[in-house]
Design an enzyme around this catalytic site. Structure first.
Site, PDB file in Angstrom:
ATOM      1  N   LYS A   9     -39.054  -0.436  50.459  1.00 34.60           N
ATOM      2  CA  LYS A   9     -39.470  -0.973  49.253  1.00 34.60           C
ATOM      3  C   LYS A   9     -40.239   0.065  48.517  1.00 34.60           C
ATOM      4  CE  LYS A   9     -40.546  -5.857  50.794  1.00 34.60           C
ATOM      5  NZ  LYS A   9     -41.606  -6.695  50.895  1.00 34.60           N
ATOM      6  N   TYR A  49     -35.214 -13.108  44.955  1.00 29.75           N
ATOM      7  CA  TYR A  49     -36.505 -13.861  45.154  1.00 29.75           C
ATOM      8  C   TYR A  49     -36.420 -15.150  44.666  1.00 29.75           C
ATOM      9  CZ  TYR A  49     -38.439  -9.661  47.111  1.00 29.75           C
ATOM     10  OH  TYR A  49     -38.837  -8.365  47.929  1.00 29.75           O
ATOM     11  N   PHE A  57     -47.550 -15.107  42.644  1.00 25.02           N
ATOM     12  CA  PHE A  57     -47.346 -13.629  42.668  1.00 25.02           C
ATOM     13  C   PHE A  57     -45.957 -13.063  42.235  1.00 25.02           C
ATOM     14  CE2 PHE A  57     -46.150 -15.642  47.066  1.00 25.02           C
ATOM     15  CZ  PHE A  57     -45.034 -14.836  47.311  1.00 25.02           C
ATOM     16  N   ARG A  85     -36.189  -8.368  62.469  1.00 19.78           N
ATOM     17  CA  ARG A  85     -37.160  -9.183  61.959  1.00 19.78           C
ATOM     18  C   ARG A  85     -38.399  -9.057  63.024  1.00 19.78           C
ATOM     19  NH1 ARG A  85     -37.412 -11.824  56.991  1.00 19.78           N
ATOM     20  NH2 ARG A  85     -38.979 -13.401  57.998  1.00 19.78           N
ATOM     21  N   THR A  91     -45.091 -10.688  57.553  1.00 20.52           N
ATOM     22  CA  THR A  91     -45.300 -10.394  56.213  1.00 20.52           C
ATOM     23  C   THR A  91     -46.612  -9.890  55.750  1.00 20.52           C
ATOM     24  OG1 THR A  91     -43.916 -11.881  55.410  1.00 20.52           O
ATOM     25  CG2 THR A  91     -45.526 -11.163  53.627  1.00 20.52           C
ATOM     26  N   ARG A 102     -44.607  -2.806  60.115  1.00 19.52           N
ATOM     27  CA  ARG A 102     -45.745  -3.084  59.493  1.00 19.52           C
ATOM     28  C   ARG A 102     -47.047  -2.960  60.123  1.00 19.52           C
ATOM     29  NH1 ARG A 102     -42.694  -8.387  56.797  1.00 19.52           N
ATOM     30  NH2 ARG A 102     -41.925  -7.648  55.011  1.00 19.52           N
ATOM     31  N   ASN A 112     -45.724  -4.062  52.000  1.00 15.16           N
ATOM     32  CA  ASN A 112     -45.503  -4.579  53.308  1.00 15.16           C
ATOM     33  C   ASN A 112     -44.222  -3.424  53.743  1.00 15.16           C
ATOM     34  OD1 ASN A 112     -43.439  -6.065  52.178  1.00 15.16           O
ATOM     35  ND2 ASN A 112     -44.401  -7.856  53.225  1.00 15.16           N
ATOM     36  N   HIS A 115     -38.068  -4.938  53.124  1.00 15.34           N
ATOM     37  CA  HIS A 115     -37.704  -6.246  53.226  1.00 15.34           C
ATOM     38  C   HIS A 115     -36.597  -6.296  54.347  1.00 15.34           C
ATOM     39  CE1 HIS A 115     -35.747  -9.992  51.917  1.00 15.34           C
ATOM     40  NE2 HIS A 115     -34.747  -9.524  52.389  1.00 15.34           N
ATOM     41  N   GLU A 126     -27.399 -11.402  50.825  1.00 11.74           N
ATOM     42  CA  GLU A 126     -27.948 -10.280  50.411  1.00 11.74           C
ATOM     43  C   GLU A 126     -27.387  -8.875  50.590  1.00 11.74           C
ATOM     44  OE1 GLU A 126     -32.562 -11.643  51.258  1.00 11.74           O
ATOM     45  OE2 GLU A 126     -31.778 -10.247  52.784  1.00 11.74           O
TER      46      GLU A 126
END
Ligand code: CMP
Length: 154
Positions: A9, A49, A57, A85, A91, A102, A112, A115, A126
């Site tokens: 990100k 999303y 948010f 993951r 998150t 993270r 964070n 993704h 995706e």
């Protein structure tokens, strides 16, 4: 083998963590099959999303994801979605386990860093949203015989 879509990100790019993230995934034994810097457009983010579109948010999340270029990656491996993951952490970054991306480098719920696809079905969608077929590479990674037993390569 299974594929997972990853986005470093804007905060991950700004904080110079692209290499750190790639390094961690490579050392784990995962195989990189797609990599590019990209600006995420409105249409892609609305689809990406869609499950967050009614959350308070959402507008801020979209603005953040469009604030700077991001790095899109596709990684391949056995059970790669679940594996990544675990490497990434939860998150809310300040509560993520030490040793995760993270947990080691972030403090925020929004900023964070990364993704990672949630499950195999979402990952397939995706990967298609981020990459054209010609941007994904099939190549023989020479060390895979030392990463997996033959029956683990699936
Ligand atoms: P990720 O889990 O990758 O996908 C959804 C993103 O929305 C999440 O990372 C955060 O970047 C962001 N997000 C989730 N919850 C919040 C929140 N409460 N406030 C702001 N951003 C959030």
């Amino acid at each position: 083998m299974e594929k997972s879509a990853i986005i470093v990100k804007p905060d991950g790019v700004q904080r110079g963590l692209i290499g750190e993230i790639i390094h961690r995934f490579e050392r784990k034994g995962l195989k990189l099959v797609g990599l590019k810097m990209v600006a995420l457009d409105d249409a892609l983010l609305n689809e990406w999303y869609a499950h967050h579109k009614d959350k308070p948010f959402f507008p801020g999340l979209k603005a953040y994801m469009q604030s700077y270029p991001v790095v899109a990656m596709c990684w391949e491996g056995s059970d790669v979605v679940a594996t990544i993951r675990k490497l990434v952490g939860i998150t809310k970054a300040r509560e993520a386990d030490p040793g995760t991306v993270r947990g080691d480098f972030a403090m925020s719920q929004q900023y964070n860093l990364i993704h990672a696809s949630e499950n195999a079905e979402i990952a397939a969608k995706e990967v298609k949203l981020l990459f054209n077929d010609h941007e994904l590479f099939e190549w023989k990674k020479m060390d895979l015989d030392f990463v997996y037993l033959p029956d683990e390569k699936k």
